[in-house]
Design a protein around this motif. Sequence first.
Motif, short mmCIF file in Angstrom:
data_model
loop_
_atom_site.label_atom_id
_atom_site.label_comp_id
_atom_site.label_asym_id
_atom_site.label_seq_id
_atom_site.Cartn_x
_atom_site.Cartn_y
_atom_site.Cartn_z
N UNK A 128 0.83 -1.21 0.00
CA UNK A 128 0.00 0.00 0.00
C UNK A 128 0.87 1.26 0.00
N UNK A 129 1.97 1.25 0.74
CA UNK A 129 2.76 2.48 0.77
C UNK A 129 3.45 2.70 -0.57
N UNK A 130 3.73 1.63 -1.32
CA UNK A 130 4.29 1.81 -2.65
C UNK A 130 3.22 2.19 -3.64
N UNK A 131 1.98 1.73 -3.40
CA UNK A 131 0.84 2.21 -4.20
C UNK A 131 0.72 3.71 -4.00
N UNK A 132 1.11 4.17 -2.80
CA UNK A 132 1.00 5.60 -2.50
C UNK A 132 2.22 6.39 -2.91
N UNK A 133 3.20 5.79 -3.56
CA UNK A 133 4.36 6.57 -3.99
C UNK A 133 4.65 6.42 -5.47
N UNK A 134 4.36 5.25 -6.07
CA UNK A 134 4.72 5.06 -7.47
C UNK A 134 4.08 6.08 -8.42
N UNK A 135 2.75 6.34 -8.30
CA UNK A 135 2.19 7.36 -9.20
C UNK A 135 2.90 8.69 -9.02
N UNK A 136 3.34 8.97 -7.80
CA UNK A 136 3.95 10.26 -7.51
C UNK A 136 5.37 10.33 -8.02
N UNK A 137 6.06 9.18 -8.05
CA UNK A 137 7.34 9.14 -8.76
C UNK A 137 7.10 9.54 -10.22
N UNK A 138 5.96 9.10 -10.75
CA UNK A 138 5.62 9.42 -12.13
C UNK A 138 5.43 10.91 -12.34
N UNK A 139 4.74 11.55 -11.41
CA UNK A 139 4.52 13.00 -11.52
C UNK A 139 5.87 13.71 -11.51
N UNK A 140 6.73 13.34 -10.55
CA UNK A 140 8.03 14.01 -10.43
C UNK A 140 8.82 13.87 -11.73
N UNK A 141 8.79 12.67 -12.32
CA UNK A 141 9.54 12.43 -13.55
C UNK A 141 9.07 13.38 -14.65
N UNK A 142 7.75 13.49 -14.82
CA UNK A 142 7.20 14.35 -15.87
C UNK A 142 7.62 15.80 -15.64
N UNK A 143 7.43 16.25 -14.38
CA UNK A 143 7.70 17.66 -14.06
C UNK A 143 9.18 18.00 -14.24
N UNK A 144 10.05 17.15 -13.72
CA UNK A 144 11.49 17.44 -13.79
C UNK A 144 11.96 17.50 -15.25
N UNK A 145 11.45 16.59 -16.08
CA UNK A 145 11.89 16.58 -17.48
C UNK A 145 11.48 17.86 -18.20
N UNK A 146 10.21 18.24 -18.05
CA UNK A 146 9.72 19.42 -18.77
C UNK A 146 10.45 20.68 -18.32
N UNK A 147 10.65 20.83 -17.01
CA UNK A 147 11.26 22.08 -16.53
C UNK A 147 12.77 22.04 -16.53
N UNK A 148 13.37 20.96 -17.03
CA UNK A 148 14.80 20.94 -17.30
C UNK A 148 15.06 21.01 -18.79
N UNK A 149 13.96 21.01 -19.56
CA UNK A 149 14.06 21.00 -21.03
C UNK A 149 14.95 19.88 -21.53
N UNK A 150 14.87 18.76 -20.86
CA UNK A 150 15.65 17.58 -21.25
C UNK A 150 14.69 16.42 -21.40
#
Lengths: 529, 217, 133
Positions: free
Chosen positions: A240-262
């Motif tokens: 359950x705690x990984x259910x509560x973090x994996x989607x959020x790892x996904x959000x971070x990945x999207x955000x970091x890529x776009x705002x690093x222009x990489x």
Amino acid sequence: MIQWLTATDHKKIGIMYMISTFFFFVVAGLLALVIRTQLAAPNLDIVSSHTYSQVFTLHGTAMIFLFVAPFGLGLANYLVPLQIGAPDMAFPRLNATSLWLFIFGAFTVLSGALVAGGAAASGWSSYAPLSEIKVSAGAGQDLWIIGLLMVSIGSILTAVNLMTTIFLLRAPGMTMWRMPIFTWEIVATSLLILMAFPPLASVLAMLLIDRHLGGHFFDPSQGGNVVLYQHLWWFFGHPEVYIMILPYFGIITEVVAVFSRKPVFGYVELVLAAFAIAGLSMGVWAHHMFTTGAVNDAFFSATSFLIAVPTGVKFFNWIGTMWKGSIELTTPMLFALGFMLNFLIGGITGVMLASPPIDFDAHNSYFLVAHFHYVLGGGSLFAIFAGVFFWFPKVFGVQLSERLGKWFFWLFFLGFNLTFFPMHIMGLEGMPRRVVTYPNVEHLALLNGLATAGAFVIALAVVLFGFIVLLAFRKRVPAPDDPWGGYTLEWATSSPPPEFNFHSLPNISSERPVFDARQAARRAAEGVA
Amino acid sequence: MPLFHPASVQARLLSGDWTIFLAASLVVAAIMFALIILPAIVWRRRPNSGLPPQFNKNPRWSIVYIGVPLLLVAGLFVPSYIRQKLVDAIAPSPSVVVDVTAFRWSWRFHYPHSGVTIVGTPRTIPTLVLPVGETTQINLTSADVDHSFWVPAFLFKRDALPGYENHFDLTPTRIGEFRGVCSQFCGVDHAYMLFRVRVVSDAAFARWRNSKGLATL
Amino acid sequence: MKTFVALFLSSAAFGIAIAVVYNITSHELAGTFLLGIMASALVFAASYAILAERDADLDGDRKDERVGEAAGEDLGIFTTSSVWPILMAFSVLIFLIGAVWVPFLLFAGLAAMLLILWRLGAESNRTGGRGIT
């Protein structure tokens, strides 16, 4: 209004999930303020002990089951069909059924507060025998069980829906290995839900049977076993705690890529790491049980240490994404950076707790409370806000104030760390968790005072957030299709998207179809000029 | 802070584990903090800058950041496992044996070889008397719901579970009085389910035991 | 589609491995049972994945697919609204309340659920859909 009650469109359902989970976040947050007020100084008497037990039980239950986990599913509901270029989820009416099971279940859990004896009061993990009928006779505990059974069924159905949608409804050219990382994390999350929620439903049913149908699963005086409850609970509880973090790892990945222009660094590693984490997470559960003396500490210590490795890989992938990039510190990016710093702390204390000798002192102390708030609060919650600021323009078609957003970030970051960092020390100074008060020994009075001050800073920050949202709807600054320079398909349609999502789709030949289309258009324009 | 003043042989081992992990944690945290914050400062977007180099992998670094953490956790596992085994070990002939029963909401300490029994209430906190430098074996169980026996000064807790008997050794190294708490939520008076551990000299302990727990310490 | 198969196959292999290792190192019944059932479920899913992959021919799997080529393809009917989901959720609530307190409600809830499943099927037939989901 009726439109919303009968909606089967994934975007409407996603919005309903996200708004209702935020309501439960506010409820759980107010309960936290009650906790911190009661603990502001030693030996206070602001609420009775029984009330306090209900408060921390519902705080944990609401934050975990009614906010962090379902918000991720709600966001997935909204985003995944858009990100893979599909018109809706594979099973729209099943999707709506999941939503209403969640909402009715959530209110059932909370309704315990209104019945004689009050709400469930044996902690969010509701250990037997404390939660058995002999000890906790009130209907509140039963309403908690029933409500969570409904929430569980809803989650399982959503996982089925998401997996089917992702496997079958991808747009032409959207191969699995071109999907956004957020969508991949949702595949891993769905797999975990399918593995972990049935044991939860089982243990809840067994508790209900013990309570009302003459069962003795967890009653040693009748041949039952209390450690069995813990095995069943944590076999669910850890995934359950990984259910509560994996989607959020996904959000971070999207955000970091776009705002690093990489581009996303280490795309394949991120995907493999998600599944390594998911798999290992099914094998670590009894690290919550080191102090029972009834489990193989070494096995679970080893698997728990191992799970830190793929998590670390993700960190290096995010760092690699930022490396030599062109970084814009927008509000979503600030929250992503805050996530990384906070989750790092939570992850480190997690590895410490994975060592049984350390756990023998720290288990069930405020050191543990600090650990899980750093990963869930400093981690998931920060990622939620990163996602909200990133996708709000897409979902609602209006922009949030960047200026106020940054104030919100700093206030929240400060408040969060002020509240939870002292808790590491409280634990080391011998303060157990789930206590209505504590003695005036060591530095507990000062540390608790700081934590309470921090909690009210967080509350202030959340009020500011509410104001930011209201202001956005008041000023209605229209949001373009692609306000940030995004990469993935949701940015290829209007804000908000039309019914069935896309009037037309760009060609898909990489994991950044919108970026590719933008580059192609730029080259074409330069060619013409 | 109990971490810096371990009061038993077992606590010294446990404190050693804390030291190793805290040291490793500080090093890892420092490196990772720098790696996270540095890019945000060094590569902050400059106005009118174009697209940065669009690299997206580095297989050599992959080996480093997969291999090094793997070696690190494997390395940390060894001292952790050794200490766990040592702390869990039960001596074949302890000097003292105490049967501890947790109940809602206090503790019962029964010394079977001396016939001394101490039962507490939330208002009269019971005292567990132990001789310094000697090994006491605790046999721990519960009469009702799950509880947990935690002495922060010994850096150690073990759960008191109905239907189970947990065994562990305590070998105190310092004379003094230490706090004990229940650390498994057990109902309304969970926060008041306290006890004291009083570590005394061998002579004092013998006197206390021979007087069936009536001699003042 | 091959990815889908690989995913379930490797999950099944991992499930079997961890169940075996756990049993050998721990000899603990509850955990072994849970991991064993989990591994069985994954083997079941992997078997289905292998069989399903043989007939699979998804547009989404074609790397070179130009969107225009697939335009106009029929993905089936997607409902735009339905009253049955919220009623279904409510019936589950009634069923559970009945299970604990009021036996009559247990049967009422169950009857309601069956009725709603029937209506979901009818709604789907009416709109040319694919079933009760």
